[in-house]
Design a protein around this motif. Structure first.
Motif, short mmCIF file in Angstrom:
data_model
loop_
_atom_site.label_atom_id
_atom_site.label_comp_id
_atom_site.label_asym_id
_atom_site.label_seq_id
_atom_site.Cartn_x
_atom_site.Cartn_y
_atom_site.Cartn_z
N TYR A 115 16.50 -26.01 23.62
CA TYR A 115 17.45 -26.62 22.66
C TYR A 115 18.02 -25.61 21.69
O TYR A 115 17.33 -24.68 21.26
CB TYR A 115 16.74 -27.70 21.82
CG TYR A 115 16.16 -28.82 22.62
CD1 TYR A 115 16.98 -29.77 23.23
CD2 TYR A 115 14.77 -28.93 22.79
CE1 TYR A 115 16.44 -30.80 23.98
CE2 TYR A 115 14.22 -29.97 23.53
CZ TYR A 115 15.06 -30.90 24.12
OH TYR A 115 14.52 -31.92 24.86
N GLU A 116 19.25 -25.86 21.27
CA GLU A 116 19.84 -25.19 20.12
C GLU A 116 19.93 -26.25 19.01
O GLU A 116 20.05 -27.45 19.30
CB GLU A 116 21.25 -24.67 20.47
CG GLU A 116 21.92 -23.87 19.38
CD GLU A 116 21.04 -22.74 18.85
OE1 GLU A 116 20.23 -22.98 17.92
OE2 GLU A 116 21.13 -21.64 19.40
N VAL A 117 19.86 -25.81 17.78
CA VAL A 117 20.04 -26.77 16.68
C VAL A 117 21.54 -26.93 16.46
O VAL A 117 22.24 -25.96 16.17
CB VAL A 117 19.37 -26.26 15.38
CG1 VAL A 117 19.53 -27.29 14.27
CG2 VAL A 117 17.90 -25.94 15.62
N ALA A 118 22.03 -28.16 16.64
CA ALA A 118 23.47 -28.41 16.49
C ALA A 118 23.83 -28.74 15.05
O ALA A 118 24.80 -28.20 14.51
CB ALA A 118 23.90 -29.55 17.41
N LEU A 119 23.07 -29.63 14.44
CA LEU A 119 23.40 -30.06 13.09
C LEU A 119 22.18 -30.71 12.46
O LEU A 119 21.39 -31.36 13.15
CB LEU A 119 24.55 -31.09 13.13
CG LEU A 119 25.33 -31.26 11.83
CD1 LEU A 119 26.32 -30.11 11.61
CD2 LEU A 119 26.10 -32.57 11.81
N LEU A 159 27.85 -22.46 27.66
CA LEU A 159 27.19 -23.78 27.64
C LEU A 159 26.57 -24.11 26.30
O LEU A 159 26.52 -25.27 25.89
CB LEU A 159 26.11 -23.84 28.73
CG LEU A 159 26.60 -23.99 30.17
CD1 LEU A 159 25.43 -24.21 31.10
CD2 LEU A 159 27.61 -25.11 30.30
N ARG A 160 26.10 -23.09 25.60
CA ARG A 160 25.47 -23.33 24.30
C ARG A 160 26.51 -23.90 23.32
O ARG A 160 26.29 -24.93 22.69
CB ARG A 160 24.88 -22.03 23.77
CG ARG A 160 24.15 -22.15 22.43
CD ARG A 160 23.61 -20.79 22.02
NE ARG A 160 22.68 -20.26 23.00
CZ ARG A 160 21.35 -20.31 22.91
NH1 ARG A 160 20.80 -20.84 21.84
NH2 ARG A 160 20.59 -19.82 23.84
N ALA A 161 27.65 -23.23 23.24
CA ALA A 161 28.71 -23.69 22.33
C ALA A 161 29.23 -25.06 22.76
O ALA A 161 29.48 -25.94 21.92
CB ALA A 161 29.85 -22.67 22.30
N GLU A 173 18.58 -27.94 30.31
CA GLU A 173 18.83 -29.13 31.13
C GLU A 173 20.28 -29.23 31.61
O GLU A 173 20.59 -30.03 32.49
CB GLU A 173 18.44 -30.40 30.37
CG GLU A 173 16.93 -30.56 30.28
CD GLU A 173 16.54 -31.66 29.30
OE1 GLU A 173 15.80 -32.56 29.70
OE2 GLU A 173 16.98 -31.61 28.14
N LEU A 174 21.17 -28.44 30.99
CA LEU A 174 22.56 -28.48 31.41
C LEU A 174 22.83 -27.57 32.61
O LEU A 174 23.93 -27.61 33.19
CB LEU A 174 23.48 -28.09 30.24
CG LEU A 174 23.46 -29.07 29.06
CD1 LEU A 174 24.48 -28.65 28.02
CD2 LEU A 174 23.73 -30.50 29.50
N ALA A 175 21.88 -26.76 32.98
CA ALA A 175 22.08 -25.88 34.15
C ALA A 175 22.33 -26.76 35.38
O ALA A 175 21.65 -27.77 35.58
CB ALA A 175 20.85 -25.01 34.35
N PRO A 176 23.28 -26.37 36.22
CA PRO A 176 23.65 -27.22 37.37
C PRO A 176 22.47 -27.49 38.33
O PRO A 176 22.48 -28.49 39.03
CB PRO A 176 24.75 -26.43 38.08
CG PRO A 176 25.17 -25.37 37.16
CD PRO A 176 24.13 -25.18 36.11
N ASP A 177 21.48 -26.59 38.33
CA ASP A 177 20.34 -26.79 39.25
C ASP A 177 19.22 -27.63 38.62
O ASP A 177 18.21 -27.88 39.27
CB ASP A 177 19.77 -25.44 39.70
CG ASP A 177 20.73 -24.76 40.66
OD1 ASP A 177 21.39 -25.47 41.45
OD2 ASP A 177 20.87 -23.52 40.59
#
Ligand SMILES: Cc1cc2nc3c(=O)[nH]c(=O)nc-3n(C[C@H](O)[C@H](O)[C@H](O)COP(=O)(O)O)c2cc1C
Length: 202
Positions: A172-176, A124-126, A87-91
């Motif tokens: 999604y990545e697992v952040a915490l 973007l992931r980090a 969802e963070l991709a600019p498009d």
């Protein structure tokens, strides 16, 4: 207010065992989630999603994915903070919707162009995970304000957490992993370096 906030920072500690039989009131869970929701995010993109895990079996499965850390299995609730990826991709429709909200009207085209350039130069992931940690910090402070405790858990196997919770790795990545609940152990001493060792004024 100033004194109360300072007290919360001093009082919060990483709880390693919770009273397993005690659940958390829904209003308290919402209070904690609200602290996450109101956190700041770059470009106003709110790159987080919160999964509230209360099922006994799922908590135990998560504990296994967190190297058997028992604060996960005994928590009243485990809030898994997911970092948005696709969802963070600019498009993406999502990114463009939130950019249009943050930069309305004639600001939008330039903001989108800037964001596109930023994304081309950024991991973007980090970046997404880092911002989720800001939300996590606020949620931990909010948890302390309720008289509850928490423990940030970065020690987990991301693929296993995703498998347990059926999370799409492209999304999604697992952040915490953030277990919260009623602590079953004494608060431990706060060990911190003095400001004199941490700060330079220039
Ligand atoms: C990003 C992050 C990851 C952490 N991961 C773990 C973890 O996997 N297990 C654990 O017991 N504590 C974990 N902690 C808690 C720290 O060990 C704890 O905050 C630190 O030792 C300071 O203690 P205090 O929080 O009680 O003041 C983590 C903290 C952070 C901020």
């Amino acid at each position: 207010m100033k004194q109360q906030l300072a007290e919360l920072f001093h009082r919060r500690f990483a709880c390693h065992l919770f009273e397993a039989e005690r659940t958390i009131a829904p209003a308290d869970i919402e209070y904690i989630l609200e602290a996450g929701r109101l956190s700041p995010s770059a470009f106003g993109l709110e790159p987080w999603k919160f999964l509230v895990v209360q099922s006994h079996d799922l908590k135990l499965a998560l504990q296994t994915a967190c190297f058997q850390q028992q604060q996960v299995g005994t928590a009243g609730a485990v809030i898994v903070i997911l970092a948005k990826l696709a969802e963070l991709a600019p498009d993406s429709t999502y990114a463009q919707r939130l950019l249009a909200r943050e930069y309305p009207g004639e600001q939008y085209d330039l903001a989108l162009a800037n964001y596109r350039n930023f994304c081309a130069a950024t991991d973007l992931r980090a970046w997404s995970v880092t911002q989720c940690h800001i939300a996590a910090a606020n949620m931990m402070t909010a948890t302390t304000a309720l008289g509850l405790d928490s423990c940030a858990i970065g020690g987990f196997l991301p693929d296993q957490v995703k498998q347990v919770l059926h999370i799409d790795p492209a999304q999604y990545e697992v952040a915490l992993v953030l277990p919260v609940g009623y602590c079953a152990e004494e608060a431990h001493e706060k060990l911190r370096l003095p400001l004199a060792e941490l700060v330079d004024y220039r």
